[in-house]
Design an enzyme around this catalytic site. Structure first.
Site, PDB file in Angstrom:
ATOM      1  CE  LYS A 259     -18.259  44.412  25.014  1.00  0.00           C
ATOM      2  NZ  LYS A 259     -18.013  42.903  25.109  1.00  0.00           N
TER       3      LYS A 259
ATOM      4  NE  ARG B  11     -20.752  42.244  19.763  1.00  0.00           N
ATOM      5  CZ  ARG B  11     -21.428  42.007  20.968  1.00  0.00           C
ATOM      6  NH1 ARG B  11     -22.366  42.558  21.699  1.00  0.00           N
ATOM      7  NH2 ARG B  11     -20.773  40.941  21.755  1.00  0.00           N
TER       8      ARG B  11
ATOM      9  NE  ARG C  73     -17.747  35.140  29.282  1.00  0.00           N
ATOM     10  CZ  ARG C  73     -18.178  36.127  28.661  1.00  0.00           C
ATOM     11  NH1 ARG C  73     -17.681  37.599  29.052  1.00  0.00           N
ATOM     12  NH2 ARG C  73     -18.934  36.471  27.606  1.00  0.00           N
TER      13      ARG C  73
ATOM     14  NE  ARG D 284     -22.703  33.726  27.004  1.00  0.00           N
ATOM     15  CZ  ARG D 284     -22.462  35.116  27.045  1.00  0.00           C
ATOM     16  NH1 ARG D 284     -22.888  35.759  28.191  1.00  0.00           N
ATOM     17  NH2 ARG D 284     -21.950  35.577  26.301  1.00  0.00           N
TER      18      ARG D 284
ATOM     19  NE  ARG E 146     -18.774  36.064  21.051  1.00  0.00           N
ATOM     20  CZ  ARG E 146     -19.065  36.106  22.519  1.00  0.00           C
ATOM     21  NH1 ARG E 146     -18.710  34.978  23.194  1.00  0.00           N
ATOM     22  NH2 ARG E 146     -19.563  37.195  23.052  1.00  0.00           N
TER      23      ARG E 146
HETATM   24  P1  AMP Z   1     -22.427  39.546  24.290  1.00  0.00           P
HETATM   25  O1  AMP Z   1     -23.069  39.044  25.587  1.00  0.00           O
HETATM   26  O2  AMP Z   1     -22.676  41.059  24.324  1.00  0.00           O
HETATM   27  O3  AMP Z   1     -21.185  38.861  24.179  1.00  0.00           O
HETATM   28  O4  AMP Z   1     -23.198  39.125  23.155  1.00  0.00           O
HETATM   29  C1  AMP Z   1     -23.556  37.687  22.704  1.00  0.00           C
HETATM   30  C2  AMP Z   1     -24.021  37.711  21.204  1.00  0.00           C
HETATM   31  O5  AMP Z   1     -24.865  38.325  21.080  1.00  0.00           O
HETATM   32  C3  AMP Z   1     -22.900  38.269  20.159  1.00  0.00           C
HETATM   33  O6  AMP Z   1     -21.741  37.478  19.877  1.00  0.00           O
HETATM   34  C4  AMP Z   1     -23.965  38.725  18.870  1.00  0.00           C
HETATM   35  O7  AMP Z   1     -24.238  37.447  18.152  1.00  0.00           O
HETATM   36  C5  AMP Z   1     -24.993  38.927  19.893  1.00  0.00           C
HETATM   37  N1  AMP Z   1     -24.974  40.571  19.990  1.00  0.00           N
HETATM   38  C6  AMP Z   1     -25.158  41.151  21.232  1.00  0.00           C
HETATM   39  N2  AMP Z   1     -25.012  42.587  20.997  1.00  0.00           N
HETATM   40  C7  AMP Z   1     -25.296  42.735  19.842  1.00  0.00           C
HETATM   41  C8  AMP Z   1     -25.229  43.754  18.653  1.00  0.00           C
HETATM   42  N3  AMP Z   1     -25.061  45.231  19.165  1.00  0.00           N
HETATM   43  N4  AMP Z   1     -25.176  43.710  17.342  1.00  0.00           N
HETATM   44  C9  AMP Z   1     -25.300  42.613  16.917  1.00  0.00           C
HETATM   45  N5  AMP Z   1     -25.208  41.437  17.695  1.00  0.00           N
HETATM   46  C10 AMP Z   1     -25.020  41.355  18.835  1.00  0.00           C
END
Ligand code: AMP
Length: 213
Positions: free
Chosen positions: A13, A88, A127, A160, A171
């Site tokens: 996404k 989320r 990744r 990461r 996750r």
């Molecule tokens: P992402 O890069 O979007 O996969 O986000 C990486 C991590 O950031 C996630 O696994 C969460 O720990 C945190 N995170 C990102 N966006 C949110 C959100 N809207 N609510 C809560 N945690 C978030």
């Protein structure tokens, strides 16, 4: 145009959100990128968020919601934005809807990039991310021009912490429990569109363009 990207971690996404942002000339807002920038800069928010991110957990809504609402008030968001990784949880979606309603606005599209869990685990282990500019690559599907180096800024690419297999499994569980209910939420508000995220990224983007046209 206000667009929300939904989908499991690693569904692609982020890649699609960047392309939408470019094509429609609207900002791409990733809460994950904002947290990572804070971690890199050693801010208090970054320190707090890192504890949750490294465990594959969501950062608490109290920390996330204000951050996002402040960001979408910026001038560059006047013509809309594409949100990647927010909302989320149902409470996050409700707050966003309430805030938009106050402005007489609404979410126009929620695009779910659908990929089964088996594909996700395979994808995430390949990744690679640039911690400096946030660009992401894949050892198999989206190789950088030079091995291990970011095309955009020349920094080193890394796996990461939150893309490591144990964390990815966690996750995915968190995604199914807390984020997947948003599919129903946006179906009810009649803005949900689902695209098959297992095909070539160019074809995923074509399907999204059809929806946004
Ligand atoms: P992402 O890069 O979007 O996969 O986000 C990486 C991590 O950031 C996630 O696994 C969460 O720990 C945190 N995170 C990102 N966006 C949110 C959100 N809207 N609510 C809560 N945690 C978030």
């Amino acid at each position: 145009m206000k667009i929300i990207m939904l989908g499991a971690p690693g569904a692609g996404k982020g890649t699609q959100a960047k392309r939408i942002a470019e094509k429609f000339n609207i900002p791409h807002i990733s809460t994950g990128d904002i947290f990572r920038a804070n971690i890199k800069n050693g801010t208090e928010l970054g320190k707090e968020a890192k504890k949750y991110m490294d465990e594959g957990q969501l950062v608490p809504d109290e920390l996330t919601v204000r951050l996002l609402l402040d960001r979408v008030k910026n001038d560059d968001c006047k013509n809309g934005y594409v949100l990647d990784g927010f909302p989320r949880t149902i409470p996050q979606a409700e707050v966003l809807d309430r805030e938009l309603e106050k402005l007489g606005e609404k979410v126009d599209y929620a695009v779910d990039v659908d990929v089964p869990d088996e594909n996700i685990i395979n994808r995430m282990s390949g990744r690679r991310a640039c911690l400096k500019c946030g660009a992401t690559y894949h050892l198999q599907y989206l190789k950088p021009k030079k091995d291990g180096i970011c095309d955009s800024c020349g920094s080193e690419l890394v796996l990461r912490d939150d893309d490591k297999p144990e964390t990815v499994k966690k996750r995915l569980t968190v995604y199914h429990e807390q984020t997947q209910p948003l599919i129903d939420y946006y179906t009810k508000s009649r803005v949900l569109h689902t695209v098959d995220g297992t095909v070539d990224p160019d074809d995923v983007f074509k399907a999204i363009e059809e929806i946004l046209r």
